[in-house]
Design a protein around this motif. Sequence first.
Motif, PDB file in Angstrom:
ATOM      1  N   LEU A  54       0.769  -1.003   0.324  1.00 19.75           N
ATOM      2  CA  LEU A  54       0.289  -0.072  -0.152  1.00 19.75           C
ATOM      3  C   LEU A  54       1.022   1.229  -0.574  1.00 19.75           C
ATOM      4  CD1 LEU A  54      -2.830  -1.127   2.331  1.00 19.75           C
ATOM      5  CD2 LEU A  54      -2.730  -1.322  -0.120  1.00 19.75           C
ATOM      6  N   ALA A  55       0.254   2.636  -0.015  1.00 26.96           N
ATOM      7  CA  ALA A  55       1.386   3.751  -0.815  1.00 26.96           C
ATOM      8  C   ALA A  55       2.133   3.922   1.224  1.00 26.96           C
ATOM      9  CB  ALA A  55      -0.049   4.891  -0.326  1.00 26.96           C
ATOM     10  N   SER A  56       1.653   3.391   1.982  1.00 22.93           N
ATOM     11  CA  SER A  56       2.851   3.295   3.393  1.00 22.93           C
ATOM     12  C   SER A  56       3.153   1.996   3.888  1.00 22.93           C
ATOM     13  CB  SER A  56       2.119   4.015   4.435  1.00 22.93           C
ATOM     14  OG  SER A  56       1.298   3.653   4.921  1.00 22.93           O
ATOM     15  N   GLY A  57       4.280   1.072   2.607  1.00 16.01           N
ATOM     16  CA  GLY A  57       4.132  -0.144   2.857  1.00 16.01           C
ATOM     17  C   GLY A  57       5.618  -0.020   3.499  1.00 16.01           C
ATOM     18  N   LEU A  58       5.645  -1.477   4.322  1.00 14.54           N
ATOM     19  CA  LEU A  58       6.853  -1.213   5.379  1.00 14.54           C
ATOM     20  C   LEU A  58       7.264  -3.042   4.955  1.00 14.54           C
ATOM     21  CD1 LEU A  58       9.226  -0.448   6.853  1.00 14.54           C
ATOM     22  CD2 LEU A  58       8.072   0.096   8.505  1.00 14.54           C
ATOM     23  N   LEU A  59       8.764  -3.432   4.786  1.00 11.34           N
ATOM     24  CA  LEU A  59       8.762  -4.998   5.280  1.00 11.34           C
ATOM     25  C   LEU A  59      10.148  -4.429   5.637  1.00 11.34           C
ATOM     26  CD1 LEU A  59       8.017  -7.765   4.416  1.00 11.34           C
ATOM     27  CD2 LEU A  59       9.811  -7.189   2.261  1.00 11.34           C
ATOM     28  N   ARG A  60      10.384  -5.050   7.031  1.00 10.07           N
ATOM     29  CA  ARG A  60      11.550  -5.297   8.235  1.00 10.07           C
ATOM     30  C   ARG A  60      12.012  -6.425   8.563  1.00 10.07           C
ATOM     31  NH1 ARG A  60      11.544  -4.021  13.611  1.00 10.07           N
ATOM     32  NH2 ARG A  60       9.260  -3.792  14.639  1.00 10.07           N
ATOM     33  N   ILE A  61      13.013  -6.813   8.558  1.00  9.57           N
ATOM     34  CA  ILE A  61      14.027  -7.747   9.087  1.00  9.57           C
ATOM     35  C   ILE A  61      15.208  -7.263  10.325  1.00  9.57           C
ATOM     36  CG2 ILE A  61      15.393  -8.088   7.430  1.00  9.57           C
ATOM     37  CD1 ILE A  61      14.554 -10.973   8.232  1.00  9.57           C
ATOM     38  N   GLN A  62      15.009  -8.256  11.371  1.00  8.04           N
ATOM     39  CA  GLN A  62      15.896  -7.743  12.359  1.00  8.04           C
ATOM     40  C   GLN A  62      17.912  -8.833  12.826  1.00  8.04           C
ATOM     41  OE1 GLN A  62      14.971  -6.310  15.979  1.00  8.04           O
ATOM     42  NE2 GLN A  62      15.462  -8.302  16.993  1.00  8.04           N
ATOM     43  N   ARG A 128      18.872  -3.901  11.105  1.00 11.64           N
ATOM     44  CA  ARG A 128      17.782  -3.780  10.694  1.00 11.64           C
ATOM     45  C   ARG A 128      17.999  -3.602   8.982  1.00 11.64           C
ATOM     46  NH1 ARG A 128      13.456  -1.804  15.088  1.00 11.64           N
ATOM     47  NH2 ARG A 128      13.493  -3.772  16.703  1.00 11.64           N
ATOM     48  N   PHE A 129      16.846  -3.801   8.465  1.00  8.81           N
ATOM     49  CA  PHE A 129      16.894  -3.779   7.078  1.00  8.81           C
ATOM     50  C   PHE A 129      15.260  -3.327   6.608  1.00  8.81           C
ATOM     51  CE2 PHE A 129      18.089  -5.756   2.557  1.00  8.81           C
ATOM     52  CZ  PHE A 129      17.639  -4.956   1.821  1.00  8.81           C
ATOM     53  N   ARG A 130      15.261  -2.456   6.264  1.00  6.72           N
ATOM     54  CA  ARG A 130      13.990  -2.469   5.807  1.00  6.72           C
ATOM     55  C   ARG A 130      13.393  -1.926   3.801  1.00  6.72           C
ATOM     56  NH1 ARG A 130      11.622   2.143  10.246  1.00  6.72           N
ATOM     57  NH2 ARG A 130      11.761   0.879  11.583  1.00  6.72           N
ATOM     58  N   ILE A 131      12.790  -2.345   3.934  1.00  7.48           N
ATOM     59  CA  ILE A 131      11.928  -1.763   2.019  1.00  7.48           C
ATOM     60  C   ILE A 131      11.114  -1.588   2.046  1.00  7.48           C
ATOM     61  CG2 ILE A 131      11.320  -2.778  -0.211  1.00  7.48           C
ATOM     62  CD1 ILE A 131      13.074  -4.976   0.342  1.00  7.48           C
ATOM     63  N   LEU A 132      10.719   0.335   1.927  1.00  4.38           N
ATOM     64  CA  LEU A 132       9.578   1.327   2.719  1.00  4.38           C
ATOM     65  C   LEU A 132       9.144   1.443   0.846  1.00  4.38           C
ATOM     66  CD1 LEU A 132      11.850   2.002   3.914  1.00  4.38           C
ATOM     67  CD2 LEU A 132       9.843   3.055   5.187  1.00  4.38           C
ATOM     68  N   SER A 133       7.714   1.169   1.257  1.00  5.86           N
ATOM     69  CA  SER A 133       7.209   1.550  -0.302  1.00  5.86           C
ATOM     70  C   SER A 133       7.281   3.107  -0.700  1.00  5.86           C
ATOM     71  CB  SER A 133       5.586   0.742  -0.262  1.00  5.86           C
ATOM     72  OG  SER A 133       4.208   1.785   0.974  1.00  5.86           O
ATOM     73  N   VAL A 134       7.195   3.829  -1.866  1.00  2.18           N
ATOM     74  CA  VAL A 134       7.029   5.152  -2.645  1.00  2.18           C
ATOM     75  C   VAL A 134       5.794   5.330  -2.684  1.00  2.18           C
ATOM     76  CG1 VAL A 134       7.961   6.541  -4.326  1.00  2.18           C
ATOM     77  CG2 VAL A 134       9.590   4.887  -3.028  1.00  2.18           C
ATOM     78  N   GLU A 135       5.018   4.387  -3.229  1.00  2.00           N
ATOM     79  CA  GLU A 135       3.869   4.451  -3.711  1.00  2.00           C
ATOM     80  C   GLU A 135       2.837   2.973  -3.560  1.00  2.00           C
ATOM     81  OE1 GLU A 135       4.449   4.635  -8.196  1.00  2.00           O
ATOM     82  OE2 GLU A 135       5.540   3.515  -8.553  1.00  2.00           O
TER      83      GLU A 135
END
Length: 171
Positions: A54-62, A128-135
Amino acid sequence: YTDSTEGALLLENSSTNLITQSEDFNWIKTNCTVDSNATLSPDGETNGSRLNFLASGLLRIQTTSGNPNGRTFTNSVYLKSDTSNSVIIGILGSGGGLGYITKTVSLTNEWQRFDISQTFSGSGDNVRFRILSVEEGSIFAYGSQSEENSVASSYIPTNGSTVQRAAETCN
């Protein structure tokens, strides 16, 4: 010799991939779903994942790095576009005052490896590693890696535990 008539030999130092499931993107998710085995990955197998944001999506791992204070880490991942053409990758240390660095990356329909590095200062628990949505949309991902190194080394696959690659030598 593929790059010149003089040839080249890549010898890497020892490194450890601290992400224990490097091809599984069922990380901690906010406004994101993951479709595993959704596309051909760079290794030619159908084990690339689709990340649906979604527009404010986030995926993260520790990771299992321990306190990163005074150490340099690099996170890397292979990405390509699906319906979205860019995302943000980030590296941060858990705990107070360790800093958070992000980089917006532009994606194409070809696999590309992206990386981000940080030298940490301050006490904390891990990296931590994050991948965040731009759109809102989706991208494809494969081969995540987090290592104590100032640059991304060759991809080290993992399947349930961290994996260390020995230093390479030439005789």
